[in-house]
Design an enzyme around this catalytic site. Structure first.
Site: not given
Lengths: 399, 53
Positions: A24, A79, A81, A83, A145, A164, A192, A227
């Protein structure tokens, strides 16, 4: 593909994306991973997070080496999001669409908003969840996040599932911090943090204080982020770095970020970088024609000063510089000194606009913008030297 | 009565609407919102809000 065992009953079952480069709008030169975890107890099997859409087969094939996916009883989404949640619809079809998906109250709303019609059986968590003879404890971490974010903690083994938080983008076959040198992961962790977490340093600082005060920090033995790799040798090391980064403490460093049309603003940037270095600052040159915005902001993270150079095109900022300014505006850096400069042909609004943007962001501006018409001559360099001196003085006062 | 914006997540508190889900009636000025009220989106405290406009 094989799962990786973390503790006797906790497994990594995620996916490795060696090829992603544009995350993104954030450059990930070494790819990334979408981590998911499986807690396997005799009474219950729990999946924590999923993967980005397109990686479901990798997740399911790793799970199948441990347990038949249909035997999974429940899913926890730390989370919402994409991903980490993009794989939910397909994964739920494989494990049983009626199985509950637990998320924070905001997570339930956000997952529902993104997966309308997928028939997910969403349930809001209430403090803790039975995962088969032991409990998984939830900690709301709003804006670390996203508003839906939460951490899950397995007290019996000191395992924190941090979505995250404490992540980084690095695709490798290794899965643990003791397998990768800090020389490699350190810059990626800062990259990051700078790109993903800068706007939330306030809530992160409070969260760290809270987990220390509650005694949770002392119980954490392993951190499993969504991640990058798992922190098992030294979770304290990444906690220590976060405690430092949330302070946004300026270093004696200035970053010259610019773009150029016909090399004149570039010429000014080179001179300015040299002056700043001669004045005793670590001076970094970032030409946006070659450096991605996400790399430039990583350089800016601990720098005391950001100097923005832009030509004027059709009375406006140069587009790549406008892009960079918009990006740093959203990151809401604290404690920054700013400056603006640029060459122009006739109207010359560019550097003035950049200066006004930095002012609106609350940067300390020790000098006016420096503008040069057409190609810089020797005499035009004096105002640039003065800008460098004013910036260096302001930097030395705070760093 | 001014609107106030959460500097953490961007949520806007509009006194005309209040925050009825969290016991703040429509028509409540930001100064009259209870001190322990938090942003309904991100959980930030009242001190994280700036007046808008």
């Amino acid at each position: 593909m094989e799962p990786i065992q973390i503790t006797p009953n906790v497994w990594w079952v995620g996916a490795v994306d060696y090829d992603i480069r544009d995350f993104h709008g954030y450059l990930t030169p070494r790819g990334s991973t979408y981590n998911a975890y499986l807690i396997v107890n005799s009474g219950k099997t729990t999946l924590i997070d999923t993967v980005k859409h397109g990686f479901e087969d990798e997740l399911l094939s790793r799970i199948a080496k441990i347990v038949d996916p249909k035997k999974i009883d429940q899913v926890v989404s730390n989370h919402a999001e994409m991903d980490h949640s993009g794989g939910l619809p397909e994964v739920m079809r494989a494990i049983g669409p009626d199985k509950p998906v637990y998320a924070s109250a905001v997570g339930v709303k956000n997952l529902d908003g993104q997966f309308k019609g997928a028939g997910l059986n969403l349930k809001a968590v209430e403090g803790k969840l039975d995962v088969g003879g032991e409990e998984l404890v939830f900690l709301e971490t709003r804006m670390v996040h996203w508003p839906d974010s939460m951490f899950s903690f397995l007290p019996s083994q000191g395992v924190l599932f941090s979505q995250d938080g404490f992540g980084l983008h690095l695709a490798t076959p290794e899965r643990f911090d003791d397998e990768i040198a800090e020389d490699i992961w350190g810059p990626l962790a800062l990259n990051y943090f700078a790109n993903i977490l800068t706007p939330y340093t306030g809530p992160i600082g409070k969260l760290i204080e809270k987990v220390v005060a509650d005694g949770l920090a002392a119980q954490i033995k392993i951190i499993c982020p969504d991640h990058g790799f798992i922190w098992r040798r030294a979770p304290s090391r990444i906690l220590e770095l976060y405690a430092r980064w949330v302070q946004q403490k300026p270093r004696k460093k200035a970053v010259v970020v610019f773009d150029s049309m016909w090399h004149s603003t570039e010429h000014m940037a080179r001179e300015l970088t040299d002056y700043l270095a001669k004045l005793g600052l670590e001076a970094v040159h970032q030409n946006l024609k070659h450096q991605h915005r996400s790399q430039a902001v990583t350089e800016c993270y601990e720098a005391a000063a950001i100097l923005v150079g832009t030509p004027t095109i059709n009375n406006q900022l140069f587009p790549s510089v406008a892009d960079f300014i918009s990006y740093i505006k959203g990151l809401k850096f604290k404690n920054k000194i700013g400056g603006a400069f640029g060459s122009y042909g006739w109207s010359g609004e560019g550097a003035k606009l950049a200066q006004a943007e930095l002012k609106a962001m609350g940067y300390e501006l020790p000098a006016d913008e420096v503008r040069v018409q057409w190609v810089p001559q020797e005499k035009d360099l004096e105002p640039l030297k003065a800008l460098a001196r004013a910036v260096a003085e302001a930097v030395k006062a705070v760093a | 009565m001014k609107k106030h914006v959460c500097i953490v997540c961007g949520y806007v508190y509009d006194p005309a609407s209040g925050d009825p889900d969290n016991s703040v009636a429509p028509g409540t000025d930001f100064s009259q919102v209870p001190g322990d009220w938090v942003c309904p989106v991100c959980g930030a405290g009242k001190d994280q809000f700036d007046a808008q406009g």
